[in-house]
Design a protein around this motif. Structure first.
Motif, PDB file in Angstrom:
ATOM      1  N   PRO A 172       0.805  -1.222   0.000  1.00 47.12           N
ATOM      2  CA  PRO A 172       0.000   0.000   0.000  1.00 47.12           C
ATOM      3  C   PRO A 172       0.840   1.275   0.000  1.00 47.12           C
ATOM      4  O   PRO A 172       0.304   2.365   0.197  1.00 47.12           O
ATOM      5  CB  PRO A 172      -0.778  -0.125   1.310  1.00 47.12           C
ATOM      6  N   SER A 173       2.140   1.138  -0.222  1.00 49.03           N
ATOM      7  CA  SER A 173       3.042   2.282  -0.092  1.00 49.03           C
ATOM      8  C   SER A 173       3.196   3.083  -1.383  1.00 49.03           C
ATOM      9  O   SER A 173       3.480   4.285  -1.327  1.00 49.03           O
ATOM     10  CB  SER A 173       4.424   1.803   0.373  1.00 49.03           C
ATOM     11  N   HIS A 174       3.016   2.458  -2.528  1.00 50.06           N
ATOM     12  CA  HIS A 174       3.198   3.160  -3.805  1.00 50.06           C
ATOM     13  C   HIS A 174       2.604   2.313  -4.921  1.00 50.06           C
ATOM     14  O   HIS A 174       2.299   1.134  -4.727  1.00 50.06           O
ATOM     15  CB  HIS A 174       4.688   3.422  -4.066  1.00 50.06           C
ATOM     16  N   PHE A 175       2.442   2.906  -6.093  1.00 50.26           N
ATOM     17  CA  PHE A 175       1.884   2.172  -7.231  1.00 50.26           C
ATOM     18  C   PHE A 175       2.455   2.746  -8.527  1.00 50.26           C
ATOM     19  O   PHE A 175       2.852   3.913  -8.580  1.00 50.26           O
ATOM     20  CB  PHE A 175       0.356   2.214  -7.222  1.00 50.26           C
ATOM     21  N   PRO A 176       2.504   1.944  -9.599  1.00 54.18           N
ATOM     22  CA  PRO A 176       3.112   2.387 -10.845  1.00 54.18           C
ATOM     23  C   PRO A 176       2.234   3.384 -11.580  1.00 54.18           C
ATOM     24  O   PRO A 176       1.028   3.473 -11.345  1.00 54.18           O
ATOM     25  CB  PRO A 176       3.279   1.096 -11.643  1.00 54.18           C
TER      26      PRO A 176
END
Length: 632
Positions: free
Chosen positions: A243-247
């Motif tokens: 849940p920390s980052h996404f592309p």
């Protein structure tokens, strides 16, 4: 069999919870849901800033005008439509017209299944499945408990085994992996992310499908079978969750409705410089609802036993991986991400409320306080936390030539200073065997014999150290190469005696861990640990006691030089005969066979502040476990 679930209407309560940031089951309300009779589907999407939205897919020839969505009359920003011709397996996307007239084609953020990459559309699916793991589910609270033996085997599904050089399927892996894990006695497997991801080389850490197992290995029911089968074999399943980052792929969450919907607009808050990805806006309530729903989804629909939450440190600090002037302080002028803290607390509160027999684990690499302490005490509410400090210090120590270890003795003992400040997991994870860091066996100094002896001693020390255990695949048989996601592990090495011996040792460590309450019951309590000899830096020897609730103890002694030590005396809490229940230098493990002939009689002599002592032969580069035959 669990039947397909129709999409219930999105009501006032849903609108309230979504807006509050506490909706924990958006997967029952948003996304594409087939009607129970299989005739048609209803779809719902959160896109509050869109001018228009329609569904394009296989059933309507990807016609932008065939299935327009209607916005709800409230202010939630939810769009809805029923598509009469939609059927199970049909591919689809949302065609979004932004307020400025831009056309965006997006995958469904709550899709249950995606097309196999490199294709990027979602597919209509349902999650009916006849589960057979009732016995596991009935007993897993004890198996997942903080006082339970826990040895986790970390796996990347695509590179564990590749029969005939191809990617395996979930069902195929279920049997081969379960057989292997059971044979070695691991209690759980931890899967590197299987949430859908467009780039295989990201290992799953660049997620686009937060509700979809990757189609590379099969369909949702295939992944359900995987979990079900492992449960029936007595193995827990932990999911690495991101849940920390996404592309920022065009079909994904970034710039979703023509605005920065899921991420911050300001790149000082919304762009991750280290991973070239977008950062979730945890201050937006709907985003928190989306993420909490994702976490609970895997526990609810797939019977997952635990979530390992990736890169928590990057969430907690606004200046993570940033220089001065590249970040925005919080409202109090500090560097803490207050919104992320609130999200993590709400996530853990929801997990333990809805599934109290599961657990969460934080990969948190700093000294942030009370990560695994209750929210009511000011903690983040995780069940456990990876002990990155132990990992780095232990590997730094073991890399030293033994002649120099006396000058680094504190690296071996320092972890005991803070060992009970959190509920720690001791990880030797995938991150330590990639990108030029070398494999575990290759980190060890000396000739080949010493390398294997060093690694055996480290594993035995790790399994006795307070905390749960995690080992990345390949480490258990001392793979020489660094791990790569392409290809498979070097299984041919297990035909060689020294590698097979290492594998045998890990299996025996898991057996002893399960059999001896002293090695697991009080992992997170100072009552379960007592130093015997922490300060013998000149000989690179450490010794300590692990204690069970009933008072039983196991003595652990490590000699981390290649010099065997005769008549090395250590104070113990009682007399009688002590059995040598594990010796990492035993011949079946590839060792030289030094030791104490299976048992030692405690002498009535004072040593280390105790009335009895064991005078031992310490094999070179070894760890011993001894247990009193009589009560101590």
């Amino acid at each position: 069999m669990t039947p397909p679930t129709p999409l219930p209407s999105f009501g006032e309560t849903d609108a309230y919870l979504l807006g509050e940031g506490t909706h924990a089951r958006l997967y029952d309300r948003l996304g594409g849901h087939l009607e129970p009779n299989g005739q048609g589907a209803r779809l719902a999407l959160w896109a509050p800033n869109a001018r228009a939205v329609s569904v394009i897919g296989d059933w309507n020839g990807w016609d932008a005008h065939a299935d327009p969505m209607a916005p709800r009359s409230d202010s939630t920003g939810v769009w809805e439509v029923r598509c009469e011709k939609a059927r199970r397996g049909h591919a689809y996307k949302y065609r979004i017209v932004s307020q400025r007239g831009r056309i965006l084609e997006k995958a469904d953020p709550l899709a249950l299944l995606g097309e196999p990459p490199p294709s990027t559309a979602s597919r209509l699916w349902s999650l009916e499945y006849d589960w057979g793991d009732a016995e596991w589910m009935r007993t897993r609270a004890a198996r997942n408990g903080l006082d339970a033996p826990m040895a986790v085997y970390e796996v990347h599904l695509g590179s564990w085994r590749r029969p005939d050089g191809r990617l395996p399927g979930y069902r195929e892996l279920a049997h081969s992996l379960a057989d292997y894990v059971v044979s070695l006695g691991f209690t759980h497997v931890e899967l590197m992310p299987v949430t859908e991801h467009p780039f295989y080389g990201s290992w799953g850490y660049q997620t686009t499908g937060y509700f979809a197992p990757t189609a590379r290995y099969g369909e949702p029911q295939d992944f359900m079978y995987f979990v079900d089968h492992l449960h029936q074999r007595g193995i827990g399943v932990v999911l690495d969750w991101v849940p920390s980052h996404f592309p920022t792929d065009a079909h994904g969450l970034a710039d979703f409705d023509g605005t920065h919907l899921y991420e911050h607009a300001d790149p000082r808050q919304g762009f991750h410089p280290e991973w070239n990805s977008a950062i979730f806006n945890y201050g937006r309530n709907e985003v928190r609802s989306f993420l909490i729903s994702s976490g609970l989804f895997w526990l609810d629909r797939y019977h997952i036993d635990g979530l390992r939450v990736d890169a928590v440190a990057s969430m907690l600090y606004l200046d993570y991986a940033r220089q001065g002037g590249e970040w925005i302080p919080n409202r109090q002028g500090g560097r803490e991400n207050l919104e992320a803290i609130t999200f993590l607390q709400e996530l853990n509160r929801a997990v333990y409320r809805e599934h109290p027999d599961t657990f969460t684990v934080a990969e948190e690499s700093t000294a942030w306080p009370q990560v695994s302490r209750p929210i009511e005490m000011g903690g983040l509410g995780f069940g456990m936390k990876w002990n990155m400090g132990w990992m780095h210090d232990s590997l730094a120590y073991m890399k030293q030539d033994p002649v120099h270890r006396r000058f680094h003795h504190h690296r071996l003992t320092f972890s005991m200073v803070y060992a009970f400040s959190e509920n720690f997991v001791l990880p030797l994870s995938h991150d330590e065997v990639v990108y030029g860091k070398r494999s575990l066996i290759d980190k060890m100094p000396g000739d080949a014999w010493q390398q294997f002896a060093n690694l055996r001693a480290l594993f035995a020390y790790m399994w006795a150290h307070p905390g749960k255990k995690l080992l990345f695949m390949g480490g258990e048989f001392a793979q020489r190469r660094e791990w790569t996601h392409e290809g498979q592990l070097d299984w041919q090495l297990t035909e060689l005696p020294e590698h097979r011996g290492m594998q045998h040792l890990v299996g025996e460590l898991n057996r002893v861990l399960r059999a001896e309450p002293a090695l697991h019951e009080l992992d997170f309590s100072a009552e379960g640990f007592e130093w015997v000899e922490p300060n013998d830096a000149s000989h690179s020897v450490v010794a300590f006691l692990r204690r069970a609730r009933n008072g039983e103890v196991v003595l652990v002694v490590s000699n981390l030089t290649p010099v065997p030590r005769q008549n090395y005396c250590l104070g113990v809490p009682g007399g009688g005969t002590w059995h040598e229940i594990l010796n990492s230098d035993a011949r079946p493990f590839g060792g030289a066979g030094w030791g104490n002939l299976g048992e030692v009689e405690a002498a009535p002599m004072r040593s280390h502040g105790r009335k009895h002592a064991l005078c031992l032969t310490l094999p070179p580069l070894s760890t011993l476990y001894l247990k009193a035959v009589t009560d101590v």
